[in-house]
Scaffold this motif. Structure first.
Motif, PDB file in Angstrom:
ATOM      1  N   THR A   1       0.844  -1.199   0.000  1.00  0.00           N
ATOM      2  CA  THR A   1       0.000   0.000   0.000  1.00  0.00           C
ATOM      3  C   THR A   1       0.873   1.240   0.000  1.00  0.00           C
ATOM      4  N   VAL A   2       0.292   2.329  -0.471  1.00  0.00           N
ATOM      5  CA  VAL A   2       1.010   3.600  -0.538  1.00  0.00           C
ATOM      6  C   VAL A   2       0.049   4.765  -0.661  1.00  0.00           C
ATOM      7  N   GLY A   3       0.471   5.919  -0.175  1.00  0.00           N
ATOM      8  CA  GLY A   3      -0.236   7.161  -0.476  1.00  0.00           C
ATOM      9  C   GLY A   3      -0.837   7.846   0.721  1.00  0.00           C
ATOM     10  N   GLU A   4      -1.193   7.084   1.744  1.00  0.00           N
ATOM     11  CA  GLU A   4      -1.841   7.673   2.922  1.00  0.00           C
ATOM     12  C   GLU A   4      -1.800   6.630   4.024  1.00  0.00           C
ATOM     13  N   PRO A   5      -2.047   7.066   5.238  1.00  0.00           N
ATOM     14  CA  PRO A   5      -2.063   6.083   6.318  1.00  0.00           C
ATOM     15  C   PRO A   5      -3.170   5.064   6.055  1.00  0.00           C
ATOM     16  N   ILE A   6      -2.902   3.798   6.347  1.00  0.00           N
ATOM     17  CA  ILE A   6      -3.953   2.780   6.198  1.00  0.00           C
ATOM     18  C   ILE A   6      -4.506   2.459   7.585  1.00  0.00           C
TER      19      ILE A   6
ATOM     20  N   VAL B   1       3.267  -4.771   2.567  1.00  0.00           N
ATOM     21  CA  VAL B   1       4.259  -3.720   2.808  1.00  0.00           C
ATOM     22  C   VAL B   1       3.563  -2.358   2.715  1.00  0.00           C
ATOM     23  N   ASP B   2       3.540  -1.650   3.845  1.00  0.00           N
ATOM     24  CA  ASP B   2       2.952  -0.308   3.916  1.00  0.00           C
ATOM     25  C   ASP B   2       4.094   0.668   3.695  1.00  0.00           C
ATOM     26  N   THR B   3       4.153   1.231   2.486  1.00  0.00           N
ATOM     27  CA  THR B   3       5.330   1.987   2.068  1.00  0.00           C
ATOM     28  C   THR B   3       5.101   3.480   2.199  1.00  0.00           C
ATOM     29  N   TRP B   4       5.915   4.139   3.002  1.00  0.00           N
ATOM     30  CA  TRP B   4       5.801   5.588   3.138  1.00  0.00           C
ATOM     31  C   TRP B   4       6.883   6.273   2.324  1.00  0.00           C
ATOM     32  N   TRP B   5       6.444   7.225   1.502  1.00  0.00           N
ATOM     33  CA  TRP B   5       7.400   8.061   0.772  1.00  0.00           C
ATOM     34  C   TRP B   5       6.662   9.231   0.163  1.00  0.00           C
ATOM     35  N   GLN B   6       7.325  10.009  -0.667  1.00  0.00           N
ATOM     36  CA  GLN B   6       6.764  11.246  -1.218  1.00  0.00           C
ATOM     37  C   GLN B   6       7.326  11.494  -2.615  1.00  0.00           C
ATOM     38  N   THR B   7       6.659  12.372  -3.362  1.00  0.00           N
ATOM     39  CA  THR B   7       7.186  12.789  -4.659  1.00  0.00           C
ATOM     40  C   THR B   7       8.649  13.210  -4.514  1.00  0.00           C
ATOM     41  N   GLU B   8       8.917  13.928  -3.453  1.00  0.00           N
ATOM     42  CA  GLU B   8      10.260  14.463  -3.242  1.00  0.00           C
ATOM     43  C   GLU B   8      11.295  13.389  -2.942  1.00  0.00           C
TER      44      GLU B   8
ATOM     45  N   GLY C   1       7.062  17.240   6.228  1.00  0.00           N
ATOM     46  CA  GLY C   1       5.678  17.712   6.245  1.00  0.00           C
ATOM     47  C   GLY C   1       4.734  16.725   6.907  1.00  0.00           C
ATOM     48  N   ASP C   2       5.239  15.563   7.309  1.00  0.00           N
ATOM     49  CA  ASP C   2       4.406  14.555   7.968  1.00  0.00           C
ATOM     50  C   ASP C   2       4.698  14.486   9.462  1.00  0.00           C
ATOM     51  N   GLY C   3       3.668  14.109  10.206  1.00  0.00           N
ATOM     52  CA  GLY C   3       3.844  13.769  11.612  1.00  0.00           C
ATOM     53  C   GLY C   3       4.053  12.262  11.727  1.00  0.00           C
TER      54      GLY C   3
ATOM     55  N   GLY D   1       0.118  11.551   9.428  1.00  0.00           N
ATOM     56  CA  GLY D   1      -0.495  12.441   8.428  1.00  0.00           C
ATOM     57  C   GLY D   1       0.209  13.785   8.368  1.00  0.00           C
ATOM     58  N   ARG D   2      -0.221  14.593   7.415  1.00  0.00           N
ATOM     59  CA  ARG D   2       0.451  15.874   7.178  1.00  0.00           C
ATOM     60  C   ARG D   2       0.262  16.826   8.351  1.00  0.00           C
ATOM     61  N   VAL D   3       1.305  17.576   8.615  1.00  0.00           N
ATOM     62  CA  VAL D   3       1.210  18.575   9.674  1.00  0.00           C
ATOM     63  C   VAL D   3       1.174  19.989   9.073  1.00  0.00           C
TER      64      VAL D   3
ATOM     65  N   HIS E   1      -4.246  11.457  -3.268  1.00  0.00           N
ATOM     66  CA  HIS E   1      -3.767  12.556  -4.107  1.00  0.00           C
ATOM     67  C   HIS E   1      -3.485  13.756  -3.230  1.00  0.00           C
ATOM     68  N   ARG E   2      -2.359  14.347  -3.500  1.00  0.00           N
ATOM     69  CA  ARG E   2      -1.900  15.426  -2.646  1.00  0.00           C
ATOM     70  C   ARG E   2      -2.360  16.766  -3.191  1.00  0.00           C
ATOM     71  N   LEU E   3      -2.941  17.580  -2.317  1.00  0.00           N
ATOM     72  CA  LEU E   3      -3.476  18.881  -2.724  1.00  0.00           C
ATOM     73  C   LEU E   3      -3.104  19.930  -1.690  1.00  0.00           C
TER      74      LEU E   3
HETATM   75  C1  WT7 Z   1       2.388  12.149   1.140  1.00  0.00           C
HETATM   76  C2  WT7 Z   1       3.178  12.234  -0.124  1.00  0.00           C
HETATM   77  C3  WT7 Z   1       4.843   8.635  -2.797  1.00  0.00           C
HETATM   78  C4  WT7 Z   1       3.627   7.916  -2.791  1.00  0.00           C
HETATM   79  C5  WT7 Z   1       2.428   8.638  -3.288  1.00  0.00           C
HETATM   80  C6  WT7 Z   1       2.118   9.926  -2.619  1.00  0.00           C
HETATM   81  C7  WT7 Z   1       1.379  10.476   2.414  1.00  0.00           C
HETATM   82  C8  WT7 Z   1       2.391   8.410   1.400  1.00  0.00           C
HETATM   83  C9  WT7 Z   1       2.074   6.947   2.980  1.00  0.00           C
HETATM   84  C10 WT7 Z   1       1.976   5.837   3.868  1.00  0.00           C
HETATM   85  C11 WT7 Z   1       1.009   7.276   5.430  1.00  0.00           C
HETATM   86  C12 WT7 Z   1       1.594   8.189   3.414  1.00  0.00           C
HETATM   87  C13 WT7 Z   1       2.255  11.320   3.304  1.00  0.00           C
HETATM   88  C14 WT7 Z   1       3.259  11.926   2.351  1.00  0.00           C
HETATM   89  N1  WT7 Z   1       1.790   9.075   2.411  1.00  0.00           N
HETATM   90  N2  WT7 Z   1       2.558   7.124   1.733  1.00  0.00           N
HETATM   91  N3  WT7 Z   1       2.386   4.614   3.529  1.00  0.00           N
HETATM   92  N4  WT7 Z   1       1.427   6.055   5.088  1.00  0.00           N
HETATM   93  N5  WT7 Z   1       1.061   8.353   4.649  1.00  0.00           N
HETATM   94  O1  WT7 Z   1       3.094  10.880  -2.939  1.00  0.00           O
HETATM   95  O2  WT7 Z   1       1.652  12.819  -3.557  1.00  0.00           O
HETATM   96  O3  WT7 Z   1       4.049  13.163  -2.848  1.00  0.00           O
HETATM   97  O4  WT7 Z   1       2.282  12.475  -1.188  1.00  0.00           O
HETATM   98  O5  WT7 Z   1       1.523  11.023   1.098  1.00  0.00           O
HETATM   99  O6  WT7 Z   1       1.487  12.316   3.898  1.00  0.00           O
HETATM  100  O7  WT7 Z   1       3.827  13.129   2.795  1.00  0.00           O
HETATM  101  P1  WT7 Z   1       2.782  12.400  -2.698  1.00  0.00           P
END
Ligand code: WT7
Length: 645
Positions: free
Chosen positions: A381-386, A406-413, A495-497, A510-512, A521-523
């Motif tokens: 999974t990816v993109g937000e907390p599950i 696998v709960d994968t945390w990452w960002q565009t950056e 940017g995350d807590g 989540g985002r702080v 989707h990030r907005l």
């Molecule tokens: C934000 C980044 C890179 C993947 C797609 C999103 C949140 C992403 C998780 C996770 C909790 C997550 C964070 C992060 N996020 N993965 N596994 N658990 N939160 O990329 O559009 O750059 O967004 O997505 O808040 O900062 P993005």
């Protein structure tokens, strides 16, 4: 705190690339000797010339980071050419259309030829290394071909998600000055046609920099044509040679720009470079998804987001994998679609978003249970907390308790995954991204600015450079420094807590900042606000996120009208349409509340904290309201909170 624990099955510990002892040993080395570690790992790619220094720069001063300095390579060569001898006939890409009757497979050799041809097409239009090209395509194979063709000749791609409006597309084209735009007649999603070319035309009207528009015929729909400017993909390809030597690129040459939302202002052009990005996306893909020969790997993301860049195209193809690309949506033609695709192609690794899992879960177990899914062995999974409930459903029902998640945390950056379980190495905890990947040094900073040693809550930062990190914001290095390196000295601010528990495992909270995450989707709330105030009837707007059962977060907009306008249903609908036109469907507010005034401090600052509480309907703990200029405004907003919200 007690958690459900899902220990590593023996079979996994034995067969996975990384078991627990290996993780501990490699992680330790990656932190104590990053140059030694990454120097060794970068051997996973083919280099035309080796680097002279593994890493340069630090999180200080103007933060100029380089990896594999002086090393030369080519991304398309690593994703295609080098696999031809051993696995030229193996399938590189499986495309599954929106219509379940449509799918196509591309061997490595076939994909290689198409990429070389299209690279020659780009060259024939005068494009050279360093030039930018904008890609606004639906999820069709030509998208993969276009990206890889850019990398072959050193052209920097900027992919714009097909759900963005003409205005959003225009803004992104202007920012990076892309001279060529690649689009299609139409996209298809859930049987609906998406007017790609029509949007592209509107965007190009506002972008004199665009000289040529290359158009893929996909649906065959009737679309307007501007002779001289518009060129047909298939005609160009017919006349192009399949012989195109790869450009020798420097490890630090720009690879792509991808726009993402921040807490303020217009979207930021996140710039990724060549060597470090490819090493990191390839290795994380292999280790975290435990990719082995014979696996069929499917990431359901759209390539318009970073997940698709790193984990549909670059990471998997660098590893010689078979990667699946899906044009459609989970509920078309019915809610079994994902599982039918799994069975049709024998998918063994599935990577998707919590929002999709929640939507699927809501349909009950039946659409899942009537399919086999025997081929699945790993879920991601990816993109937000599950939320644990969704995690457990994914685990029990979809994976039948057989597949680690696998709960994968990452960002565009970050370019690639920074926190995640390694499935052969770590017991899983539903809702936790567990541990840092190799070379990643996370830290938690509490409200007082202390970097915590043990367990605790706070802001998540990364204290050492990693190979796939963004190098700058395109054209605005000071914004890069300001956004990521100004809050804490010597650390990248995510940017995350996050919370680190007693075992040292990470939980993203989540985002702080003022970024919201809607269906993964990030907005930026500021983007939606500026879209709203651009409407002639609107005096002021404030936008916040609120908990949403399926989307994770929904968009809640408070709108104050100009004195001569009064609230009415048709105006509400007009404003929603307006946001769709300004940004795209993903930014349309779920709730729009008319606000005679907004709660402000005496110095005029909007008190978003209070607006977030009202939106979340947590009215008992509004917190400190003593600094409000007009307390009556808050009472009014609470009284008139829309019933549906
Ligand atoms: C934000 C980044 C890179 C993947 C797609 C999103 C949140 C992403 C998780 C996770 C909790 C997550 C964070 C992060 N996020 N993965 N596994 N658990 N939160 O990329 O559009 O750059 O967004 O997505 O808040 O900062 P993005």
């Amino acid at each position: 705190m007690a958690h459900d624990l899902f220990p590593v099955p023996d079979s996994w510990a034995k067969a996975a690339w990384i078991d627990n002892a290996t993780y501990l040993r490699m992680y330790e080395q990656s932190i104590s000797d990053p140059e030694g570690f990454w120097g060794e790992q970068a051997g996973c790619l083919d280099w035309f010339r080796p680097w002279t220094k593994v890493r340069e720069g630090a999180f200080e001063g103007d933060v100029r980071i380089s990896w594999f300095c002086g090393g030369k390579l080519n991304v398309s060569y690593n994703c295609l050419d080098r696999h031809l001898a051993g696995r030229g006939d193996a399938i590189a890409l499986i495309w599954e259309g929106d219509d379940p009757a449509e799918s196509r497979s591309f061997s490595y050799r076939r994909l290689f030829e198409e990429v070389c041809r299209f690279a020659n097409v780009l060259k024939s239009l005068g494009l050279r290394r360093g030039d930018r090209v904008t890609i606004y395509l639906p999820m069709i194979p030509e998208l993969a071909v276009a990206m890889l063709a850019c990398t072959r000749i050193g052209v920097v791609h900027s992919i714009v998600f097909g759900g963005f409006s003409a205005d959003s597309l225009a803004e992104r084209i202007r920012d990076c000055q892309g001279r060529v735009l690649i689009t299609a007649d139409e996209g298809l999603r859930g049987g609906q046609r998406i007017p790609a070319k029509e949007n592209a035309d509107k965007a190009v009207e506002k972008c004199p920099v665009v000289e040529r528009v290359i158009v893929v015929r996909h649906t065959g729909g009737d679309v307007p044509w501007t002779p001289g400017r518009d060129l047909s993909w298939s005609e160009l390809m017919e006349n192009a040679s399949a012989d195109c030597p790869p450009e020798v690129m420097d490890a630090e040459d720009p690879l792509f720009i991808l726009y993402t939302s921040g807490s303020t202002g217009k979207p930021k052009g996140v710039l990724h470079t060549t060597g470090g990005y490819l090493v990191f996306s390839a290795l994380t893909h292999r280790h975290i998804f435990d990719y082995h020969d014979g696996d069929i790997y499917w990431c359901t993301a759209d390539i318009g987001w970073v997940t698709g860049h790193s984990y549909i195209i670059y990471g998997p193809l660098a590893n010689g994998a078979t990667t699946v690309m899906f044009e459609g949506v989970p509920h078309y033609p019915d809610w079994s679609r994902f599982w039918n695709i799994v069975d049709k192609h024998g998918i063994s690794i599935l990577y998707t978003a919590p929002t999709a899992i929640r939507a699927l879960m809501r349909q009950g177990d039946e659409p899942v249970r009537k399919t086999s899914r025997r081929s699945l062995r790993l879920l991601g999974t990816v993109g937000e907390p599950i939320n644990p409930e969704a995690w457990l459903w994914y685990y029990n029902v979809v994976g039948e308790k057989r597949c680690p998640i696998v709960d994968t945390w990452w960002q565009t950056e970050t370019g690639g995954i920074l926190l995640s379980p390694l499935p052969g190495a770590m017991a899983l905890k539903p809702g936790s991204a567990l541990r840092p990947y190799f070379g990643v040094k996370p830290a938690i900073v509490d409200a007082a600015g202390n970097f915590l040693e043990g367990p605790g809550d706070g802001n998540l930062v990364i204290t050492e450079p990693w190979p796939a990190m963004l190098r700058t914001i395109y054209g605005d290095h000071s914004r890069f420094l300001q956004t990521y390196f100004s809050l804490y000295k010597g650390a990248y601010f995510t940017g995350d807590g996050a919370r680190r528990d007693e075992d040292g495992d990470y939980w993203i909270t989540g985002r702080v900042d003022d970024v919201i995450n809607v269906s993964g989707h990030r907005l930026g709330t500021a983007e939606v606000e500026s879209a709203l105030v651009a409407h002639p009837a609107v005096a002021e707007a404030a936008v916040v996120g609120f908990p949403h059962e399926i989307k994770g977060q929904g968009i809640y907009a408070y709108v104050t009208l100009k004195a001569d306008r009064s609230p009415a249903e048709p105006l509400r609908e007009e404003l929603l349409r307006w946001v769709r036109k300004e940004i795209g469907a993903i930014a349309v507010p779920d709730v729009l509340q008319w606000a005679p005034g907004l709660p402000k401090t005496r110095s005029g600052k909007i008190m978003r904290r209070i607006l977030r509480k009202i939106a979340a309907n947590s009215l008992d703990d509004l917190g400190d309201t003593s600094t409000l200029a007009e307390p009556a405004v808050v009472e009014e907003l609470i009284r008139n909170r829309p019933a549906a919200a």
